[in-house]
Each structure stands twice: as C-alpha cells, then as structure tokens.
Design a protein around this motif. Structure first.
Motif, PDB file in Angstrom:
ATOM      1  N   LEU A 167     -22.734  13.171   1.848  1.00 19.80           N
ATOM      2  CA  LEU A 167     -21.739  12.230   1.318  1.00 19.80           C
ATOM      3  C   LEU A 167     -21.297  11.247   2.404  1.00 19.80           C
ATOM      4  N   LYS A 168     -21.014  11.775   3.588  1.00 21.59           N
ATOM      5  CA  LYS A 168     -20.567  10.927   4.685  1.00 21.59           C
ATOM      6  C   LYS A 168     -21.643   9.920   5.084  1.00 21.59           C
ATOM      7  N   LYS A 169     -22.877  10.384   5.143  1.00 18.83           N
ATOM      8  CA  LYS A 169     -23.984   9.496   5.507  1.00 18.83           C
ATOM      9  C   LYS A 169     -24.129   8.377   4.481  1.00 18.83           C
ATOM     10  N   ARG A 170     -24.014   8.734   3.222  1.00 21.86           N
ATOM     11  CA  ARG A 170     -24.130   7.733   2.158  1.00 21.86           C
ATOM     12  C   ARG A 170     -22.988   6.719   2.245  1.00 21.86           C
ATOM     13  N   LEU A 171     -21.785   7.195   2.532  1.00 17.70           N
ATOM     14  CA  LEU A 171     -20.642   6.297   2.657  1.00 17.70           C
ATOM     15  C   LEU A 171     -20.831   5.361   3.850  1.00 17.70           C
ATOM     16  N   LEU A 172     -21.347   5.865   4.953  1.00 20.53           N
ATOM     17  CA  LEU A 172     -21.595   5.010   6.115  1.00 20.53           C
ATOM     18  C   LEU A 172     -22.617   3.926   5.794  1.00 20.53           C
ATOM     19  N   THR A 173     -23.623   4.271   4.995  1.00 20.19           N
ATOM     20  CA  THR A 173     -24.616   3.281   4.574  1.00 20.19           C
ATOM     21  C   THR A 173     -23.950   2.201   3.730  1.00 20.19           C
ATOM     22  N   LYS A 174     -23.122   2.617   2.789  1.00 18.17           N
ATOM     23  CA  LYS A 174     -22.413   1.659   1.936  1.00 18.17           C
ATOM     24  C   LYS A 174     -21.487   0.784   2.774  1.00 18.17           C
ATOM     25  N   ALA A 175     -20.814   1.386   3.747  1.00 17.42           N
ATOM     26  CA  ALA A 175     -19.894   0.629   4.598  1.00 17.42           C
ATOM     27  C   ALA A 175     -20.635  -0.406   5.433  1.00 17.42           C
ATOM     28  N   THR A 191     -13.643  18.713   4.479  1.00 19.47           N
ATOM     29  CA  THR A 191     -13.947  19.369   3.205  1.00 19.47           C
ATOM     30  C   THR A 191     -14.287  18.329   2.138  1.00 19.47           C
ATOM     31  N   ILE A 192     -14.937  18.781   1.101  1.00 18.07           N
ATOM     32  CA  ILE A 192     -15.257  17.900  -0.020  1.00 18.07           C
ATOM     33  C   ILE A 192     -13.973  17.426  -0.692  1.00 18.07           C
ATOM     34  N   GLU A 193     -12.989  18.310  -0.790  1.00 21.89           N
ATOM     35  CA  GLU A 193     -11.718  17.905  -1.397  1.00 21.89           C
ATOM     36  C   GLU A 193     -11.047  16.794  -0.586  1.00 21.89           C
ATOM     37  N   GLU A 194     -11.098  16.881   0.732  1.00 24.76           N
ATOM     38  CA  GLU A 194     -10.550  15.811   1.570  1.00 24.76           C
ATOM     39  C   GLU A 194     -11.303  14.505   1.324  1.00 24.76           C
ATOM     40  N   PHE A 195     -12.622  14.598   1.208  1.00 25.83           N
ATOM     41  CA  PHE A 195     -13.444  13.415   0.932  1.00 25.83           C
ATOM     42  C   PHE A 195     -13.062  12.823  -0.425  1.00 25.83           C
ATOM     43  N   ASP A 196     -12.927  13.689  -1.417  1.00 27.01           N
ATOM     44  CA  ASP A 196     -12.554  13.230  -2.754  1.00 27.01           C
ATOM     45  C   ASP A 196     -11.166  12.592  -2.755  1.00 27.01           C
ATOM     46  N   ASN A 197     -10.226  13.182  -2.007  1.00 26.49           N
ATOM     47  CA  ASN A 197      -8.884  12.607  -1.899  1.00 26.49           C
ATOM     48  C   ASN A 197      -8.909  11.212  -1.275  1.00 26.49           C
ATOM     49  N   ARG A 198      -9.694  11.056  -0.227  1.00 32.30           N
ATOM     50  CA  ARG A 198      -9.713   9.803   0.550  1.00 32.30           C
ATOM     51  C   ARG A 198     -10.551   8.712  -0.107  1.00 32.30           C
ATOM     52  N   TYR A 199     -11.691   9.080  -0.716  1.00 31.29           N
ATOM     53  CA  TYR A 199     -12.616   8.055  -1.203  1.00 31.29           C
ATOM     54  C   TYR A 199     -12.840   8.068  -2.717  1.00 31.29           C
ATOM     55  N   ILE A 200     -13.177   9.205  -3.265  1.00 31.17           N
ATOM     56  CA  ILE A 200     -13.572   9.253  -4.679  1.00 31.17           C
ATOM     57  C   ILE A 200     -12.398   8.983  -5.612  1.00 31.17           C
ATOM     58  N   ALA A 201     -11.319   9.722  -5.463  1.00 36.32           N
ATOM     59  CA  ALA A 201     -10.172   9.559  -6.376  1.00 36.32           C
ATOM     60  C   ALA A 201      -9.645   8.123  -6.391  1.00 36.32           C
ATOM     61  N   PRO A 202      -9.354   7.526  -5.237  1.00 38.36           N
ATOM     62  CA  PRO A 202      -8.840   6.150  -5.271  1.00 38.36           C
ATOM     63  C   PRO A 202      -9.860   5.148  -5.833  1.00 38.36           C
ATOM     64  N   ALA A 203     -11.126   5.353  -5.547  1.00 35.31           N
ATOM     65  CA  ALA A 203     -12.151   4.410  -6.008  1.00 35.31           C
ATOM     66  C   ALA A 203     -12.251   4.354  -7.527  1.00 35.31           C
ATOM     67  N   PHE A 204     -11.879   5.441  -8.179  1.00 36.01           N
ATOM     68  CA  PHE A 204     -12.019   5.501  -9.633  1.00 36.01           C
ATOM     69  C   PHE A 204     -10.676   5.616 -10.363  1.00 36.01           C
ATOM     70  N   GLY A 205      -9.588   5.302  -9.653  1.00 38.43           N
ATOM     71  CA  GLY A 205      -8.282   5.222 -10.292  1.00 38.43           C
ATOM     72  C   GLY A 205      -7.547   6.538 -10.496  1.00 38.43           C
ATOM     73  N   PHE A 206      -7.939   7.573  -9.776  1.00 39.11           N
ATOM     74  CA  PHE A 206      -7.249   8.862  -9.877  1.00 39.11           C
ATOM     75  C   PHE A 206      -6.198   8.965  -8.785  1.00 39.11           C
ATOM     76  N   ALA A 207      -5.154   9.735  -9.041  1.00 35.18           N
ATOM     77  CA  ALA A 207      -4.067   9.901  -8.075  1.00 35.18           C
ATOM     78  C   ALA A 207      -4.542  10.627  -6.819  1.00 35.18           C
ATOM     79  N   ASP A 208      -5.345  11.663  -7.012  1.00 36.88           N
ATOM     80  CA  ASP A 208      -5.853  12.462  -5.898  1.00 36.88           C
ATOM     81  C   ASP A 208      -7.014  13.312  -6.415  1.00 36.88           C
ATOM     82  N   ALA A 209      -7.528  14.171  -5.565  1.00 36.75           N
ATOM     83  CA  ALA A 209      -8.676  14.999  -5.950  1.00 36.75           C
ATOM     84  C   ALA A 209      -8.349  15.913  -7.126  1.00 36.75           C
ATOM     85  N   SER A 210      -7.170  16.495  -7.122  1.00 36.50           N
ATOM     86  CA  SER A 210      -6.789  17.384  -8.238  1.00 36.50           C
ATOM     87  C   SER A 210      -6.756  16.630  -9.552  1.00 36.50           C
ATOM     88  N   ASP A 211      -6.217  15.432  -9.544  1.00 39.30           N
ATOM     89  CA  ASP A 211      -6.176  14.598 -10.738  1.00 39.30           C
ATOM     90  C   ASP A 211      -7.595  14.256 -11.187  1.00 39.30           C
TER      91      ASP A 211
END
Length: 145
Positions: free
Chosen positions: A17-25, A42-62
C-alpha cells in the motif's frame, strides 16, 4: 484480524500500500501528502490517514462500517456464491455468521475451516480438486444452468 498470526501478512500488504501511494504521489504530488507515511505501522492507521478521507469517511471505523456489504446481503435476489475461509488472516469471517446471510435463499455460503486469504489451492499438483474454489464455482454455475 488483529491476531499475531496475521502480522506478517498485514505488514506485507501495508508495504505494498505504501509503495503504491508513493508511486501515486510521484505522479500527483499536489494530491498526496506522504510526509507521515513512514510513521504508519498498521493498515488501520493507513486507512485513517489516506483511505477514509479520500472517499469521504470520517475515519477507518466509519469506512469499515459503511463500506461493508453485510447490510446489503438481505437484498440479493440473484443466485450468489460466497466462498470465504474461516481462517482468513485478513478479512474477518465473523460478519458472515450474521443471520441475514443464512436467511437469504439466494445466497450460498461455503465456509471451509481452512483456506487462508483466497488461496484454496492444493499443494499436490496431482490432486483432482487442486483448484478447490474454482471447482466450487463451476459446480455452482452448472447447478444454475
């Protein structure tokens, strides 16, 4: 999902995931802030920082709650085969124990005790049922025909 036996798999997935994000960046530096990426463990930290905000979610749990297909399973009206190993190290099996899965006559859940994460391949190349999941899919389609 947070079991020690999953650690190696999750770390490998997180590295990808990190490698792919660096490529996109590198392609879109104005879109991706990777300054905190090395601190993500952790994957949850990654989801909190990148995935959730990118798709309009409050956080990883949301994100996990709202992106789940479980609330929609009861609405399935075409024959559907779900194959999911109970020992999947990455995607928890527990949600599939929900009564909505068993109650839907259009859904067939095959839940072997072992199989890992989409593996289901016998180590024995001479095994007639070496590609177990694929064979179950063919049987399912034949039964519908």
């Amino acid at each position: 999902m947070n079991q020690p036996r999953n650690w190696i798999y999750k770390q490998s997935f997180l590295r990808r995931l990190k490698k792919r994000l660096l490529t996109k960046a590198s392609l879109f530096p104005e879109r991706y802030d990777v300054s905190g990426l090395p601190r993500i463990r952790t994957i949850e930290e990654f989801d909190n920082r990148y995935i959730a905000p990118a798709f309009g979610f409050a956080d990883a749990s949301d994100y996990y709650a709202k992106a789940s297909s479980l609330p929609l399973i009861g609405r399935i009206r075409i024959p559907t085969l779900i194959i999911h190993a109970q020992d999947d190290p990455f995607i928890p099996f527990q949600p599939l124990r929900d009564v909505s899965v068993a109650a839907n006559p259009y859904v067939l859940l095959l839940a072997p005790e072992r199989g890992g994460h989409v593996a289901f391949i016998s180590a024995n190349s001479a095994d007639e049922d070496r590609f177990w999941a694929e064979n179950r899919l063919v049987e399912f389609c034949r039964a519908l025909a």
